[in-house]
Every structure is written in C-alpha cells, then in structure tokens.
Design a protein around this motif. Structure first.
Motif, short mmCIF file in Angstrom:
data_model
loop_
_atom_site.label_atom_id
_atom_site.label_comp_id
_atom_site.label_asym_id
_atom_site.label_seq_id
_atom_site.Cartn_x
_atom_site.Cartn_y
_atom_site.Cartn_z
N SER A 1 0.82 -1.21 0.00
CA SER A 1 0.00 0.00 0.00
C SER A 1 0.86 1.27 0.00
O SER A 1 0.46 2.29 -0.53
CB SER A 1 -0.95 0.01 1.20
N ASN A 2 2.06 1.18 0.61
CA ASN A 2 2.94 2.35 0.65
C ASN A 2 4.38 1.85 0.68
O ASN A 2 4.91 1.51 1.74
CB ASN A 2 2.63 3.20 1.89
N SER A 3 5.02 1.83 -0.48
CA SER A 3 6.39 1.29 -0.57
C SER A 3 7.41 2.18 0.13
O SER A 3 8.50 1.72 0.46
CB SER A 3 6.79 1.09 -2.03
N ALA A 4 7.05 3.42 0.41
CA ALA A 4 7.98 4.34 1.07
C ALA A 4 8.22 3.97 2.53
O ALA A 4 9.28 4.29 3.08
CB ALA A 4 7.46 5.77 0.98
N GLY B 1 3.35 -0.89 5.57
CA GLY B 1 3.14 -0.60 4.15
C GLY B 1 2.77 -1.81 3.32
O GLY B 1 2.64 -1.70 2.11
#
Length: 162
Positions: A113-116, A149
C-alpha cells in the motif's frame, strides 16, 4: 541486357569515339539503339517497382484488417471467460468429453500500500533504484510478521480450462 550493362556499353562506345575507333555516325546509330533499349529497361523497372509497391500496400492493409479481427476475437474471448468466471463458484469443476473447467480461488498475495514505509530489509537494489521484494514480504506475512506498508490479500479467482 540489364540496365548496368547497357550503361557500361554506352560508356565503352563513347570511349571508342574519343579514341577514334568509331565515326560519329556509327556511334550515333548505335547509341540511339542502346538508348532505346535502356529506356525500355527503365520503364520495365518502373512497372516492377509499381507492382511491388502496390502488393506491399495491399499486404499492409490486410495485416491491419486481420489485426482488427483478432482484437475483436480476443475481446470476445475475455468477455466470455469473465462471464463464465462470474457464473461459477470457487472450487466448482465440470468435466466434458473434450474439456475440463474449474474455478480456482485466488491465491494469497502481498499487497504493497505504501512502498515508502516498507523496511529496508524488504527492499532489493537494482542498478540505480530500489524495489520491494514481494516474495520475501509474502513469505514473512504468511509467517505472521507485521510489515509496515504491506498486507496479505487474496488475489482474483481464475479459470482453468483444459
């Protein structure tokens, strides 16, 4: 004679004129004959070029027509498979004389959902960039490890047609 040979003959005759082996009248008659043959050859080449260009254009248009038909068939195929998939339940199977079909439940997959915010230990370095290692993340999520993430989700069901 081909065009190159005719041109070579013309040059040879001109060389003989310059050396004095032919008179101007003899050369003039011979060159007119060669020039006529050369023009006829050039015209024949132009006919061949025209025919080949026409055939190439026809082939290109036929390829485009066939690609269009193929695209329509592939779209119809996708629509029918989608309809069949929707009309069957997970695990449902059918056997016929020539075919077997079953609907397979979607597999568990790692959804990022959020690779950061994914921890560095789950990243892989490729040349000048970093990418998430989905296989490792999936393995850890199945083991019950909580990864920022990322989450474990179920993929889409699919048809197996044999």
């Amino acid at each position: 004679m081909n065009l190159r040979e005719l041109t070579t003959d013309q040059q040879a005759i001109l060389a003989k004129v310059e050396s004095g082996d032919f008179t101007l009248d003899q050369v003039s008659d011979h060159l007119e004959m060669l020039d006529s043959e050369r023009k006829e050859k050039i015209e024949n080449y132009l006919h061949v070029i025209n025919r080949l260009q026409s055939e190439a254009d026809t082939i290109k248009s036929e390829v485009l027509r066939l690609e269009s038909i193929s695209d329509k068939k592939l779209k119809a195929l996708a629509n029918i498979k989608s309809w069949l998939l929707m009309s069957m339940k997970d695990g449902e199977r059918h056997e016929f004389d020539l075919f077997k079909v079953s609907r397979v439940k979607g597999r568990e997959v790692a959804s990022i959902s959020n690779s950061a915010v994914v921890p560095e230990e789950y990243l892989t370095h490729h040349e000048e960039s970093w990418t998430t290692n989905k296989r490792l993340i999936l393995q850890k999520l199945k083991e019950g490890v909580n990864i920022k993430g990322a989450e474990l989700t179920t993929g889409n069901p699919s048809l197996r047609i044999k």
